[in-house]
Design an enzyme around this catalytic site. Structure first.
Site, PDB file in Angstrom:
ATOM      1  NE  ARG A  27      -8.818 -85.540  82.060  1.00 22.87           N
ATOM      2  CZ  ARG A  27      -9.582 -85.693  83.197  1.00 22.87           C
ATOM      3  NH1 ARG A  27     -10.270 -84.471  83.142  1.00 22.87           N
ATOM      4  NH2 ARG A  27     -10.016 -86.236  83.766  1.00 22.87           N
ATOM      5  CD1 TRP A  76      -1.156 -87.096  87.527  1.00 30.44           C
ATOM      6  CD2 TRP A  76      -0.287 -85.475  86.362  1.00 30.44           C
ATOM      7  NE1 TRP A  76      -0.582 -86.217  88.219  1.00 30.44           N
ATOM      8  CE2 TRP A  76       0.030 -85.286  87.461  1.00 30.44           C
ATOM      9  CE3 TRP A  76       0.383 -84.476  85.404  1.00 30.44           C
ATOM     10  CZ2 TRP A  76       0.954 -84.188  88.053  1.00 30.44           C
ATOM     11  CZ3 TRP A  76       1.056 -83.728  85.904  1.00 30.44           C
ATOM     12  CH2 TRP A  76       1.297 -83.403  87.098  1.00 30.44           C
ATOM     13  CG  ASN A 100      -8.151 -90.559  84.941  1.00 28.39           C
ATOM     14  OD1 ASN A 100      -7.325 -90.418  85.607  1.00 28.39           O
ATOM     15  ND2 ASN A 100      -9.196 -89.933  85.160  1.00 28.39           N
ATOM     16  CD  GLU A 481       0.089 -70.293  99.443  1.00 26.12           C
ATOM     17  OE1 GLU A 481       1.074 -70.461  99.460  1.00 26.12           O
ATOM     18  OE2 GLU A 481      -0.427 -70.830  98.338  1.00 26.12           O
ATOM     19  CE  LYS A 485      -1.269 -69.324  95.157  1.00 27.88           C
ATOM     20  NZ  LYS A 485      -0.138 -69.922  95.893  1.00 27.88           N
ATOM     21  CG  HIS A 504       7.886 -56.917 118.076  1.00 27.63           C
ATOM     22  ND1 HIS A 504       8.443 -56.702 119.272  1.00 27.63           N
ATOM     23  CD2 HIS A 504       7.121 -58.111 118.118  1.00 27.63           C
ATOM     24  CE1 HIS A 504       7.901 -57.344 120.106  1.00 27.63           C
ATOM     25  NE2 HIS A 504       7.085 -58.390 119.312  1.00 27.63           N
TER      26      HIS A 504
HETATM   27  C1  AGP Z   1       3.024 -70.915  93.989  1.00 31.12           C
HETATM   28  O1  AGP Z   1       1.855 -70.171  93.605  1.00 31.12           O
HETATM   29  C2  AGP Z   1       4.091 -70.356  92.955  1.00 31.12           C
HETATM   30  N1  AGP Z   1       3.919 -70.720  91.709  1.00 31.12           N
HETATM   31  C3  AGP Z   1       5.612 -70.826  93.385  1.00 31.12           C
HETATM   32  O2  AGP Z   1       5.786 -70.088  94.711  1.00 31.12           O
HETATM   33  C4  AGP Z   1       5.757 -72.210  93.588  1.00 31.12           C
HETATM   34  O3  AGP Z   1       5.015 -72.735  94.795  1.00 31.12           O
HETATM   35  C5  AGP Z   1       7.398 -72.524  93.620  1.00 31.12           C
HETATM   36  O4  AGP Z   1       7.956 -72.109  92.562  1.00 31.12           O
HETATM   37  C6  AGP Z   1       7.573 -73.937  93.825  1.00 31.12           C
HETATM   38  O5  AGP Z   1       7.440 -74.754  93.035  1.00 31.12           O
HETATM   39  P1  AGP Z   1       7.254 -76.231  93.170  1.00 31.12           P
HETATM   40  O6  AGP Z   1       6.464 -76.699  94.348  1.00 31.12           O
HETATM   41  O7  AGP Z   1       6.892 -76.899  91.932  1.00 31.12           O
HETATM   42  O8  AGP Z   1       8.722 -76.690  93.570  1.00 31.12           O
END
Ligand code: AGP
Length: 608
Positions: A27, A76, A100, A481, A485, A504
């Site tokens: 955490r 944190w 927290n 994104e 993922k 294209h």
């Molecule tokens: C994202 O799912 C990846 N783990 C990777 O692209 C990550 O976003 C990238 O390495 C940047 O990391 P940061 O945001 O800690 O700089």
């Protein structure tokens, strides 16, 4: 999101607290500490260490602390750098506190207490609470009443444990929008922010509800509700294994972090805007639009996708030119940068080497700099002129989810603030956007409850070897994104494209073996995206469409439709990301890959 533990009973508290903190280290892990009563000294003995919990363990091995009543904390950082002086417990007079959450009115309270002569040792919001309780003890009948009176002065979120030197036989705890549980033992009681901290001692736990306060002794507890009335809270039996409990019953940290997003969004917004009189308060960040003509946003990976969204948001709302660069490219292309540029770097970890290097290059060439980070006191946070934190809590899974959506929230607030400062956004427009933003956590909560079918969709396509993700406008970074993922945790090749780009070249890839995920949300460009879908369908492509609730036409084109709530178009990426995160998760889970620690990857890429 910090870890809190407490113990009161007949055994020595130190080893129990340390073991509980070890279980909670996921955490937060930038500093840790304990306060223990009932030992050799008159008052609580405190030990606090910066860095990993191991440092505290070593300190206590060197300098043992005796006592059977204690509280502990693994931090944190949200306010104040991760230093020993900012580590919890915080003390004032005879009061020791671990906390927290976020005390939103901490600046006002701090100024008020300073005006009354209070001196602070730390930068944290928590220390303020120790002062408030200490002052209340002068008039309150007991510690419980003093804590109750102090809580009436604070706004925000808290899970809090309080000790007083004069009463070693009691701990007072309270919770508001942050988890806190009591563990019921035989002649002893346990306290924790998560069941995992007490599972080896007891499986009988009692959850504090929002506003609850409990007076805990070795022989039990008394619970009081937000009005201070005695209240009964049911106990429950935990049947999880300790490992499962660290993920709070989720199979993977990624799934847990996906489901944390409604609360994370609330935390990212907490105390940062008002709606009735529309205004955005970006902590202690100063945005002076007279000092820059252009914004450059630098990032890597998922954070770069957030940067692309930031471009659309800022240009649309504030009409300030924005350039987005891959941090790994920026430094090597002899970029044109001047002191009339503001460079914003986005990084969850705050340790990404490419992003740090790009930040330093932009600074060297004269730009002013601001970081948007999740890890307080990280290298990038400290290297930038200013920093805005996303308050997403530790993100354990390598695949970034909650950090991404919290970055989008912070980018949205920056865009609205800039729109206000440039005069491009009038009060009504600001109010409308801020109302939409404040409704997002609930919309996301509802959405998460409606996505059980996404596993069925994932099963249907988990065998595919290639995916295309398409989107237009703000849907384009969402497509990128979604593709990232999927590829990074399922190892399936996936590409994100601007949907207008298909004709294209990429449309040559389309056949019935290549599923196409299309972000087709209501808004500008929707009709164009639909015509892109028709082109794809005409060539046999299987389409999975992300559409807005109420869109019945899309089902005529797509094999599968996943509906997301109708939110302000500028905030669509925040809700559209959820089904794509879950789709990637379930495909990977079905394929049996290591979802939280995918091959070849690291959570923080600290090499160039
Ligand atoms: C994202 O799912 C990846 N783990 C990777 O692209 C990550 O976003 C990238 O390495 C940047 O990391 P940061 O945001 O800690 O700089």
């Amino acid at each position: 999101m910090c870890g809190i533990v407490g113990y009161i009973g007949e055994n020595q508290a130190a080893p129990i607290l340390l073991e509980g903190l070890r279980k909670l280290e996921y955490r937060g892990y930038d500093s840790a500490g304990v306060a223990i009563l009932g030992g050799q000294g008159p008052g609580a003995a405190i030990a606090r260490c910066e860095g990993k919990l191991e440092n505290l363990r070593e300190r206590l091995a060197r300098e043992p602390i005796q006592g059977t009543t204690g509280i502990g904390h693994t931090r944190w950082a949200t306010h104040g750098r991760p230093t020993e002086s900012n580590a919890h417990p915080h003390r004032q007079g005879k009061v020791s506190v671990v906390h927290n959450g976020i005390i939103e009115n901490h600046m006002t309270l701090r100024r008020g207490l300073q005006d009354q002569g209070c001196v602070f040792d730390s930068e944290t919001d928590t220390e303020i609470f120790a002062h408030l309780v200490d002052r209340q003890m002068a008039t309150a009948a007991n510690l419980r009443e003093a804590v109750t009176a102090a809580l009436r002065q604070v706004e925000g979120t808290w899970a809090i444990c309080v000790l007083h030197d004069d009463t070693p036989g009691e701990i007072v705890v309270a919770a508001q929008n942050a988890p806190l549980l009591l563990g019921v033992g035989e002649g002893e009681m346990f306290i924790g922010s998560d069941v995992v901290a007490m599972l080896e001692h007891t499986r009988t736990v009692v959850d504090l509800e929002d506003g609850d306060l409990a007076h805990v002794t070795a022989h039990g507890y008394s619970m009081f509700d937000v009005k201070g009335e005695p209240v009964e809270r049911p106990s429950r039996e935990i049947d999880w294994s300790p490992v499962a409990a660290e993920k709070q019953g989720y199979k993977h940290f990624m799934l847990k972090e996906i489901h944390e997003q409604p609360r994370v969004l609330s935390d990212a917004m907490s105390g940062r805007f008002t709606v009735v009189v529309p205004d955005v308060i970006l902590d202690d960040v100063e945005l002076d639009v007279s000092k820059f003509d252009r914004i450059i946003i630098l990032a890597c990976g998922t954070s770069w996708h957030a940067a692309l969204c930031g471009k659309y948001l800022i240009e649309s709302v504030a009409r300030i030119p924005v350039e987005v660069d891959l941090a790994s490219e920026f430094r090597y292309r002899d970029p044109i940068v001047s002191e009339r540029d503001l460079a914003i770097v986005i990084s969850q970890s705050g340790e990404t080497a490419d992003t740090l290097a790009a930040l330093r290059e932009a600074k060297r060439r004269g730009a002013s700099t601001m970081a948007i980070c999740n890890v307080v006191g990280s290298t990038i946070a400290r290297a930038a002129d200013q920093v805005l934190y996303t308050h997403a809590g530790p993100e354990v899974s390598v695949a970034s989810t909650k950090a991404f959506t919290s970055q989008l929230v912070v980018m949205s607030l920056v865009a609205i603030k800039l729109g206000q400062l440039t005069g491009k956004l009038d009060d009504d427009a600001q109010r409308s956007m801020l109302e939409s933003l404040s409704a997002l956590p609930e919309a996301m909560n509802r959405l998460l409850g409606q996505l059980a079918s996404i596993r069925t969709v994932a099963r249907r396509y988990a065998h595919a070897r290639d995916f295309l993700f398409l989107g237009r406008g703000l849907g384009f970074p969402v497509a990128l994104e979604g593709a990232l993922k999927l590829k990074e945790i399922s190892y399936i090749h996936a590409e994100g494209y601007a949907s207008g780009e298909m004709k294209h070249g990429p449309i040559a890839l389309v056949d019935d073996n290549v599923p196409i995920v299309v972000i087709a949300l209501r808004g500008p460009g929707y009709e164009k995206v639909v015509s892109n879908l028709e082109e794809v369908r005409a060539r046999g492509g299987k389409i999975i469409a992300l559409a807005t609730v109420g869109d019945s036409a899309i089902a005529d084109i797509a094999q599968d439709v996943v509906l997301v709530p109708d939110v302000h178009e500028l905030f669509q990426p925040i809700v559209a990301s959820i089904p794509l995160q879950l789709f990637a998760y379930h495909v990977a889970d079905l394929k049996g890959t290591d979802v939280d620690q995918p091959r070849n990857l690291a959570k923080s890429v600290t090499v160039e």
